[in-house]
Motif scaffolding. Structure first.
Motif, PDB file in Angstrom:
ATOM      1  N   PHE A 178      -6.634  -2.638  -4.210  1.00 20.74           N
ATOM      2  CA  PHE A 178      -6.202  -2.273  -5.556  1.00 20.74           C
ATOM      3  C   PHE A 178      -4.681  -2.120  -5.510  1.00 20.74           C
ATOM      4  O   PHE A 178      -4.152  -1.406  -4.646  1.00 20.74           O
ATOM      5  CB  PHE A 178      -6.847  -0.964  -5.998  1.00 20.74           C
ATOM      6  N   THR A 179      -3.971  -2.792  -6.423  1.00 17.75           N
ATOM      7  CA  THR A 179      -2.508  -2.833  -6.370  1.00 17.75           C
ATOM      8  C   THR A 179      -1.897  -2.422  -7.701  1.00 17.75           C
ATOM      9  O   THR A 179      -2.407  -2.787  -8.772  1.00 17.75           O
ATOM     10  CB  THR A 179      -2.032  -4.255  -6.001  1.00 17.75           C
ATOM     11  N   LYS A 180      -0.800  -1.663  -7.618  1.00 18.54           N
ATOM     12  CA  LYS A 180      -0.011  -1.312  -8.798  1.00 18.54           C
ATOM     13  C   LYS A 180       1.475  -1.494  -8.481  1.00 18.54           C
ATOM     14  O   LYS A 180       1.899  -1.250  -7.356  1.00 18.54           O
ATOM     15  CB  LYS A 180      -0.260   0.146  -9.206  1.00 18.54           C
ATOM     16  N   VAL A 182       5.673  -1.125  -4.833  1.00 20.10           N
ATOM     17  CA  VAL A 182       4.299  -1.583  -4.932  1.00 20.10           C
ATOM     18  C   VAL A 182       3.408  -0.607  -4.180  1.00 20.10           C
ATOM     19  O   VAL A 182       3.766  -0.117  -3.113  1.00 20.10           O
ATOM     20  CB  VAL A 182       4.132  -3.018  -4.372  1.00 20.10           C
ATOM     21  N   MET A 183       2.263  -0.319  -4.763  1.00 20.76           N
ATOM     22  CA  MET A 183       1.264   0.522  -4.109  1.00 20.76           C
ATOM     23  C   MET A 183       0.023  -0.327  -3.844  1.00 20.76           C
ATOM     24  O   MET A 183      -0.508  -0.970  -4.746  1.00 20.76           O
ATOM     25  CB  MET A 183       0.886   1.723  -4.983  1.00 20.76           C
ATOM     26  N   HIS A 184      -0.420  -0.356  -2.600  1.00 21.98           N
ATOM     27  CA  HIS A 184      -1.656  -1.023  -2.231  1.00 21.98           C
ATOM     28  C   HIS A 184      -2.655   0.029  -1.754  1.00 21.98           C
ATOM     29  O   HIS A 184      -2.342   0.802  -0.842  1.00 21.98           O
ATOM     30  CB  HIS A 184      -1.441  -2.019  -1.088  1.00 21.98           C
ATOM     31  N   ILE A 185      -3.827   0.058  -2.366  1.00 21.10           N
ATOM     32  CA  ILE A 185      -4.922   0.894  -1.863  1.00 21.10           C
ATOM     33  C   ILE A 185      -5.920  -0.066  -1.217  1.00 21.10           C
ATOM     34  O   ILE A 185      -6.455  -0.964  -1.868  1.00 21.10           O
ATOM     35  CB  ILE A 185      -5.592   1.694  -2.996  1.00 21.10           C
ATOM     36  N   VAL A 186      -6.153   0.116   0.082  1.00 21.92           N
ATOM     37  CA  VAL A 186      -6.946  -0.819   0.864  1.00 21.92           C
ATOM     38  C   VAL A 186      -8.055  -0.064   1.587  1.00 21.92           C
ATOM     39  O   VAL A 186      -7.818   0.999   2.162  1.00 21.92           O
ATOM     40  CB  VAL A 186      -6.059  -1.549   1.910  1.00 21.92           C
TER      41      VAL A 186
END
Length: 297
Positions: free
Chosen positions: A53-55, A65-69
């Motif tokens: 999930f990226t914002k 950029v934020m990546h939730i992995v």
């Protein structure tokens, strides 16, 4: 910037599924490591509705950029080596949150690079090498030299990554600087391909010959992981192999890899009668006598 981002990552850190949060800042010597962003916020979670999930955010002239992995996707990337920036982020990023020392243990795991981890990474890179070599050779034999060239470059990258893995290191974004120190012979092949004054046809012809030798010389190490998995049961269908948790990492390269191992006598094809008696299912088993003589398994 940590202060600015704190409300964003603290909300995530309070969730029990969050394992770790890493902040990566753009470096002048490696600007592409952050995909042109000034900051990367990597949040690793145990489970998630989506594997990624990226914002995107902005603050003044800075972009973030934020990546939730999920941990599963993270481990897949690490095994396959398809996201080399990730290794840089884990090693050089700043840990803002670390539940039960998850990030500390992950970094230690990558630094120690346990033997089992090397075997599966070697197998995956070797299977990719075989596919790129075979497809490149097909283009070459048809006279499509530019397409063949692209495949040879890719196959050399896989050879280079295999050399790095074999040395006990983890392939970095700048893999060729590692290969130059670890295996000058492979680096020399790469130089000859991209810098030689020979015709493209001649360069490719020489590279295919060299690659064939290197592929054959690495079959023993490249096959070890898949053979150890296959020894856990007597007979396998291709669907059994694709469905296995570890072999699923080989993805679309698995069947090409299997055919290679059949050609090299590591695996035996067992025909099983289908509904139509003139058609047979193909099933697979290890040639145990051959494998025992090769590996002592």
């Amino acid at each position: 910037m940590e202060q600015i981002l704190r409300p964003i990552y603290q909300e995530r850190a309070s969730h029990p599924d969050t394992l770790g949060v890493i902040l990566v800042s753009k470096r002048d010597d490696a600007m592409n490591v952050t995909d042109t962003f000034d900051y990367v916020l990597l949040i690793i979670v145990k489970e998630g509705e989506q594997p990624i999930f990226t914002k995107h955010y902005m603050y003044g002239n800075s972009k973030m950029v934020m990546h939730i992995v999920t941990e599963k996707r993270l481990r897949k990337w690490l095994f396959i080596g398809s996201n080399r920036r990730l290794v840089d982020w884990i090693f050089f990023g700043k840990a803002l949150f670390d539940r039960n020392e998850f990030l500390y243990k992950l970094r230690s795991e990558l630094q120690e690079f346990p033997f089992y981890g090397r075997k599966i990474k070697t197998g995956i890179q070797y299977s990719k090498l075989i596919r790129r070599y075979l497809e490149g050779k097909e283009f070459f034999e048809r006279g499509d030299y530019l397409d063949a060239y692209n495949h040879v470059v890719d196959s050399l990258h896989h050879l280079g990554r295999l050399a790095v893995i074999d040395s006990g290191l983890y392939p970095e974004v700048t893999v060729w600087s590692q290969v130059k120190k670890i295996d000058p012979a492979i680096y020399k092949l790469y130089e000859e391909l991209v810098m030689s004054n020979e015709s493209l046809e001649k360069r490719l012809e020489l590279l295919f010959l060299a690659s064939e030798f290197l592929i054959n010389s690495r079959t023993h190490d490249g096959a070890q992981h898949i053979l150890e998995v296959m020894l856990t049961q007597e007979i396998w269908t291709i669907q059994d192999l694709h469905s296995h948790d570890e072999l699923s990492y080989y993805s679309t390269d698995l069947e090409v890899f299997m055919e290679h191992l059949i050609d090299k006598d590591y695996i035996i094809v067992e025909p099983v009668i289908a509904k139509n008696e003139s058609v047979f299912h193909r099933q697979y088993r290890i040639d145990k006598a051959f494998v025992e003589s090769e590996y002592g398994l």
